[in-house]
Write an enzyme that holds these catalytic residues in place. Structure first.
Site, PDB file in Angstrom:
ATOM      1  N   HIS A  62      86.958  -7.695  12.497  1.00 57.03           N
ATOM      2  CA  HIS A  62      88.159  -8.526  12.558  1.00 57.03           C
ATOM      3  C   HIS A  62      88.895  -8.383  13.883  1.00 57.03           C
ATOM      4  O   HIS A  62      89.032  -7.285  14.428  1.00 57.03           O
ATOM      5  CB  HIS A  62      89.080  -8.316  11.349  1.00 57.03           C
ATOM      6  CG  HIS A  62      89.742  -6.980  11.213  1.00 57.03           C
ATOM      7  ND1 HIS A  62      90.982  -6.700  11.733  1.00 57.03           N
ATOM      8  CD2 HIS A  62      89.354  -5.847  10.576  1.00 57.03           C
ATOM      9  CE1 HIS A  62      91.340  -5.470  11.421  1.00 57.03           C
ATOM     10  NE2 HIS A  62      90.366  -4.919  10.727  1.00 57.03           N
ATOM     11  N   ASP A 163      91.772  -0.370  15.075  1.00 57.45           N
ATOM     12  CA  ASP A 163      91.524  -1.176  13.874  1.00 57.45           C
ATOM     13  C   ASP A 163      91.862  -2.628  14.205  1.00 57.45           C
ATOM     14  O   ASP A 163      93.016  -2.985  14.178  1.00 57.45           O
ATOM     15  CB  ASP A 163      92.386  -0.638  12.734  1.00 57.45           C
ATOM     16  CG  ASP A 163      92.257  -1.436  11.459  1.00 57.45           C
ATOM     17  OD1 ASP A 163      91.341  -2.262  11.349  1.00 57.45           O
ATOM     18  OD2 ASP A 163      93.102  -1.235  10.552  1.00 57.45           O
ATOM     19  N   GLU A 193      92.252 -10.416   8.620  1.00 56.19           N
ATOM     20  CA  GLU A 193      91.731  -9.362   7.745  1.00 56.19           C
ATOM     21  C   GLU A 193      92.871  -8.522   7.183  1.00 56.19           C
ATOM     22  O   GLU A 193      92.870  -8.149   6.013  1.00 56.19           O
ATOM     23  CB  GLU A 193      90.754  -8.459   8.523  1.00 56.19           C
ATOM     24  CG  GLU A 193      89.981  -7.466   7.649  1.00 56.19           C
ATOM     25  CD  GLU A 193      90.685  -6.132   7.436  1.00 56.19           C
ATOM     26  OE1 GLU A 193      90.206  -5.348   6.597  1.00 56.19           O
ATOM     27  OE2 GLU A 193      91.728  -5.866   8.081  1.00 56.19           O
ATOM     28  N   GLU A 194      93.840  -8.241   8.045  1.00 55.43           N
ATOM     29  CA  GLU A 194      94.897  -7.287   7.665  1.00 55.43           C
ATOM     30  C   GLU A 194      95.823  -7.826   6.577  1.00 55.43           C
ATOM     31  O   GLU A 194      96.609  -7.086   6.002  1.00 55.43           O
ATOM     32  CB  GLU A 194      95.722  -6.885   8.901  1.00 55.43           C
ATOM     33  CG  GLU A 194      94.927  -6.122   9.958  1.00 55.43           C
ATOM     34  CD  GLU A 194      94.522  -4.714   9.527  1.00 55.43           C
ATOM     35  OE1 GLU A 194      94.873  -4.307   8.404  1.00 55.43           O
ATOM     36  OE2 GLU A 194      93.857  -4.029  10.313  1.00 55.43           O
ATOM     37  N   ASP A 216      84.078  -1.896  10.782  1.00 58.71           N
ATOM     38  CA  ASP A 216      85.522  -1.653  10.745  1.00 58.71           C
ATOM     39  C   ASP A 216      85.775  -0.152  10.791  1.00 58.71           C
ATOM     40  O   ASP A 216      84.850   0.638  10.595  1.00 58.71           O
ATOM     41  CB  ASP A 216      86.132  -2.269   9.476  1.00 58.71           C
ATOM     42  CG  ASP A 216      87.608  -2.634   9.646  1.00 58.71           C
ATOM     43  OD1 ASP A 216      88.275  -2.092  10.547  1.00 58.71           O
ATOM     44  OD2 ASP A 216      88.101  -3.472   8.863  1.00 58.71           O
ATOM     45  N   HIS A 302      96.446   2.520  11.367  1.00 59.13           N
ATOM     46  CA  HIS A 302      97.678   1.728  11.214  1.00 59.13           C
ATOM     47  C   HIS A 302      98.894   2.409  11.837  1.00 59.13           C
ATOM     48  O   HIS A 302     100.030   2.144  11.436  1.00 59.13           O
ATOM     49  CB  HIS A 302      97.944   1.338   9.753  1.00 59.13           C
ATOM     50  CG  HIS A 302      97.068   0.205   9.303  1.00 59.13           C
ATOM     51  ND1 HIS A 302      97.393  -0.658   8.284  1.00 59.13           N
ATOM     52  CD2 HIS A 302      95.862  -0.226   9.754  1.00 59.13           C
ATOM     53  CE1 HIS A 302      96.425  -1.556   8.125  1.00 59.13           C
ATOM     54  NE2 HIS A 302      95.480  -1.301   9.010  1.00 59.13           N
TER      55      HIS A 302
END
Ligand code: CO
Ligand code: ZN
Length: 331
Positions: A62, A163, A193-194, A216, A302
């Site tokens: 992503h 990410d 994606e998130e 990922d 994150h």
């Protein structure tokens, strides 16, 4: 490789606004593929045709990243915001955000116990002294990303948006090193994606693959008093067994383990108790698609400083490259 990762992680691309990062990726791969197009939800799809008789394989990493969206601007010029993807209030404090027009702001909080901190008690300060001066730069509905530069620690790298820009870097490198394959290969740089694996869902429907492979990041259990998890930095490519979006198809898992073993690619098995990847969306497409995930181990996912190990990145490239040539007749 490090230069590529640096450029990707420092690009702008919150979920839904992946234009800039998609353009950057396009620049790296446009001369190396048979076909390159963008689908209706913005995912960039690169195709390398096989020699016929092979299968259709969809790889997906992503391109989007977590961020914030402005919900309100007060009379003093402070911005209130909502999350785009999963954000932890504690890791946001003192961090900076950047809007697509270059405006930078710092995240602050109201008084109160930090234990009770939530996004609605936080604000962004862009240095404005009134609503008017704020709205000359930023408006309700504008998206921003975390603003943090890449750092090279040698074997390990830190940046925001590892990410999943490191997954995008893996796919770009796979495309560069690709040798003739029996299979039709689709490399998808997916959107959104998130916020729920959305871009990969529609891309997979359009491609209708026989095999799906997501690239990922995944969490690790190798920091002081970390939650128990059998994945660590520097221990190789992580072959996913299960996360909350998917149970890897046993044949796909076995194939990946077999390939890693045969080619002496360093690997580890991954069970992620919370979280998902594009493979979660791909495997539920149409009548179902056998799917798996090659994960890049990553600490502090994150946050503004996600850490990966360059040897793990290389192992993931090797494993994905080997998958492009694999005998898929058993699937
Ligand atoms: Co994520
Ligand atoms: Zn991700």
């Amino acid at each position: 490789m490090k230069e590529l990762i640096k450029e990707l992680v420092e690009s702008f691309g919150p979920s839904g606004y992946e234009n800039e990062i998609a353009k950057t990726i396009r620049g790296y791969i446009q001369d190396q593929v048979d076909e390159l197009y963008t689908d209706a939800l913005g995912s960039l799809i690169a195709v390398k045709r096989g020699r016929g008789q092979g299968k259709k394989v969809m790889f997906s990493a992503h391109a989007d990243e977590i961020g914030v969206v402005i919900t309100h601007i007060d009379d003093q010029g402070f911005l209130r915001f909502s999350n785009v993807g999963g954000l932890n209030p504690l890791t946001l404090l003192g961090n900076r955000v950047r809007f697509s027009n270059g405006t930078v702001g710092v995240i602050g909080k109201e008084k109160g116990d930090p234990k009770d901190l939530s996004l609605d008690k936080m604000y962004i300060d862009i240095g404005a002294d009134s609503k008017e001066s704020a709205t000359s730069k930023v408006n309700v509905g504008d998206f921003a990303i975390i603003n943090r530069e890449f750092a090279d620690l040698g074997k390990r790298l830190i940046a925001k948006s590892m990410d999943d820009r490191v997954g995008c870097a893996v796919l770009i490198e796979v495309i560069r090193q690709l040798q003739p394959s029996p299979h039709d290969l689709y490399f998808v740089f997916s959107t959104q994606e998130e916020v729920g694996l959305r871009g990969a869902r529609t891309s997979a429907y359009g491609i209708d693959p026989d095999l799906g492979v997501a690239l990922d990041v995944t969490l690790t259990g190798d920091t002081p008093e970390a939650p128990r998890m059998d994945v660590g930095l520097g221990k190789g490519a992580a072959i996913k067994v299960k996360d909350s979006s998917m149970i890897t198809h046993p044949k796909v898992k076995e194939l990946m383990v077999q390939i890693a073993t045969d080619q002496s690619i360093c690997y580890q098995l991954e069970i992620l108790e919370r979280g998902g990847t594009d493979a979660g969306a791909i495997h539920l497409t149409r009548a179902g698609v056998p799917s798996g995930t090659i994960s890049i181990p990553c600490r502090y996912v994150h946050s503004a400083s996600e850490m990966v190990d360059i040897d793990d990145v290389k192992a993931c490239i090797d494993l994905a490259l080997a998958m492009t040539k694999a005998d898929l007749s058993a699937l």
